[in-house]
Design an enzyme around this catalytic site. Structure first.
Site, PDB file in Angstrom:
ATOM      1  N   LYS A 188       3.566  33.734 -47.686  1.00 22.10           N
ATOM      2  CA  LYS A 188       4.600  34.063 -48.665  1.00 22.10           C
ATOM      3  C   LYS A 188       4.221  35.316 -49.418  1.00 22.10           C
ATOM      4  CE  LYS A 188       6.296  32.272 -52.957  1.00 22.10           C
ATOM      5  NZ  LYS A 188       6.137  31.311 -53.998  1.00 22.10           N
ATOM      6  N   LYS A 219      -0.600  33.104 -50.154  1.00 19.38           N
ATOM      7  CA  LYS A 219       0.463  33.464 -51.087  1.00 19.38           C
ATOM      8  C   LYS A 219      -0.021  34.656 -51.903  1.00 19.38           C
ATOM      9  CE  LYS A 219       3.039  31.794 -55.059  1.00 19.38           C
ATOM     10  NZ  LYS A 219       3.468  30.637 -55.840  1.00 19.38           N
TER      11      LYS A 219
HETATM   12  C1  PBG Z   1       5.086  28.941 -58.204  1.00 18.77           C
HETATM   13  C2  PBG Z   1       6.074  29.497 -57.228  1.00 18.77           C
HETATM   14  C3  PBG Z   1       6.651  30.762 -57.250  1.00 18.77           C
HETATM   15  C4  PBG Z   1       7.529  30.825 -56.155  1.00 18.77           C
HETATM   16  C5  PBG Z   1       7.463  29.604 -55.507  1.00 18.77           C
HETATM   17  N1  PBG Z   1       6.540  28.794 -56.171  1.00 18.77           N
HETATM   18  C6  PBG Z   1       6.538  31.853 -58.232  1.00 18.77           C
HETATM   19  C7  PBG Z   1       5.269  32.498 -58.539  1.00 18.77           C
HETATM   20  O1  PBG Z   1       4.256  32.323 -57.875  1.00 18.77           O
HETATM   21  O2  PBG Z   1       5.276  33.229 -59.520  1.00 18.77           O
HETATM   22  C8  PBG Z   1       8.362  32.020 -55.804  1.00 18.77           C
HETATM   23  C9  PBG Z   1       9.497  31.777 -54.857  1.00 18.77           C
HETATM   24  C10 PBG Z   1      10.476  32.906 -54.776  1.00 18.77           C
HETATM   25  O3  PBG Z   1      10.278  34.012 -55.308  1.00 18.77           O
HETATM   26  O4  PBG Z   1      11.518  32.688 -54.129  1.00 18.77           O
HETATM   27  N2  PBG Z   1       5.540  27.705 -58.706  1.00 18.77           N
END
Ligand code: PBG
Length: 301
Positions: A226, A172
Site C-alpha cells: 500500500k 505500507k
Molecule cells: C490507518 C490507515 C490509513 C489508511 C488505511 N488505514 C491511513 C494512514 O495510514 O494514515 C489509508 C487508506 C487510504 O488512503 O485509502 N488506519
C-alpha cells in the site's frame, strides 16, 4: 481482472442520521450502521467478494478505547453487516488506533510523546478480540507496529478464534496519498507530525520484503502492499517471493486523482480505473482494495 479480485473499503460513522458524502472522495460515503448494511447487500449482489470496515467514532481519547468497546462503531457495524449478508460477503475490519486516539497516531504515546510500539501491541490485541467477538472474518492490522501480526495472532488463538484470519498491511509506505482517507475518518496527526517512525520509507525497496516475510512468519494469511500504483515493483517482488495471497490497496489519493481529472473532463475516469487496477493485478496482486469496486464491477463482469 474481474470483480472477484475486488474488496470495497467502507466508512461507518457514529452519531449521524444519514450517510454523508466525503468531499475529497466523490461517490464514497460515511455510512450509518443501517446504510452500511444496505450497501454491503448491494456489494454482494454485484458479486464483490469482500469489504473492509473503517470506523469513525464520536469520541477520541488517549488510549483509543472506543476501538475495543463492544458497543464501538466498528463492532456494531460488523454484526449488523454479518446479519444482513451472512456468508455472502467476506467481512474484514481495519485494525488500528488512529481514528480513536486524540493524537491521530496509529499507536499510543509514551511520556516523551513518541509512539510506544509495545504498549500499542497490547491494545491491538484487545481490538482484535472485540472485532472477533462481533463476528469479523479477518482483521486487517494497518498500524505498522513491529510484531503486530504475532501479537494479534496469539491474542486471537488464546481465546479460541483460530478461525479469524489476518490480512496484514505489511509493506505500507509513509505516503502523501492518504490525504482524502484522513478526511474520511476525521484524523489529524497532532503537532504537524507524520508516520515516518512506523510506516516505511518510500526510498527503500528491500525493507518491504523483510516486513512481508516477518508478517508471514508471525501468522499473516494475506500480505498487503500500500499504496498500489507507485509500488508495483513491491507488489511484484512480494508475489515472486511468497506463497500467501498478495493484496494491494489502491488508496484514497489514487481514487481522488482519477475522480478529479475525470470531473474536469481531462480523462475517462472509469477507463483509467480499469487500466490501473489491471496493472495492479498484472504486477501480482490477487486482491485489490479499491473505492472503485462498486462503480466498475459492471464493466468487468
Ligand atoms: C490507518 C490507515 C490509513 C489508511 C488505511 N488505514 C491511513 C494512514 O495510514 O494514515 C489509508 C487508506 C487510504 O488512503 O485509502 N488506519
Amino acid at each position: 481482472m474481474s470483480v472477484d479480485d475486488l474488496i470495497t473499503p467502507i466508512f461507518v460513522r457514529e452519531g449521524i442520521a444519514s450517510p454523508v458524502e466525503i468531499p475529497s472522495l466523490p461517490g464514497v460515503y460515511q455510512h450509518t450502521v443501517g446504510s452500511a448494511a444496505e450497501f454491503c447487500k448491494q456489494l454482494a449482489d454485484l458479486g464483490i467478494p469482500g469489504t473492509i470496515i473503517f470506523g469513525v467514532p464520536e469520541t477520541k481519547d488517549e488510549t483509543g478505547s472506543e476501538a475495543w468497546n463492544p458497543k464501538g462503531i466498528v463492532q456494531v457495524a460488523i454484526s449488523a453487516i454479518k446479519s444482513a449478508v451472512g456468508d455472502g460477503l467476506v467481512v474484514m475490519a481495519d485494525l488500528c488506533l488512529d481514528e480513536y486516539l486524540s493524537s491521530g497516531h496509529c499507536g499510543v504515546l509514551n511520556s516523551f510523546g513518541n509512539v510506544d510500539n509495545d504498549a500499542t501491541l497490547e491494545l491491538y490485541a484487545k481490538v482484535a478480540i472485540a472485532q472477533a467477538n462481533a463476528g469479523v472474518d479477518l482483521v486487517g492490522p494497518s498500524g505498522m507496529m513491529d510484531g503486530q501480526v504475532g501479537a494479534i495472532r496469539s491474542a486471537l488463538d488464546g481465546v479460541g478464534y483460530d478461525n479469524v484470519g489476518i490480512m496484514a498491511y505489511s509493506a505500507k509506505y509513509a505516503s502523501a496519498l492518504y490525504g482524502p482517507f484522513r478526511d474520511a475518518v476525521d484524523v489529524r496527526i497532532a503537532d504537524g507530525g507524520n508516520r515516518s517512525t512506523y510506516q516505511q520509507d518510500y526510498h527503500n525497496a528491500k525493507e518491504a520484503l523483510s516486513e512481508i516475510l516477518a508478517d508471514i512468519d508471525q501468522g499473516a494469511d494475506i500480505v498487503m502492499v500500500k499504496p498500489a500504483m507507485t509500488y508495483l515493483d513491491i507488489v511484484s517482488l512480494a508475489d515472486r517471493n511468497v506463497t500467501v495471497p498478495v493484496a494491494a490497496y489502491h488508496v484514497s489519493g489514487e481514487y481522488a486523482m482519477i475522480k478529479a481529472a475525470a470531473a474536469n473532463g481531462w480523462i475517462d475516469g472509469d477507463a483509467v480505473a480499469v487500466e490501473q487496477l489491471t496493472a495492479i493485478k498484472r504486477a501480482g496482486a490477487s486482491m485489490i482494495l479499491t473505492y472503485f469496486a462498486p462503480f466498475i464491477s459492471k464493466l468487468l463482469g
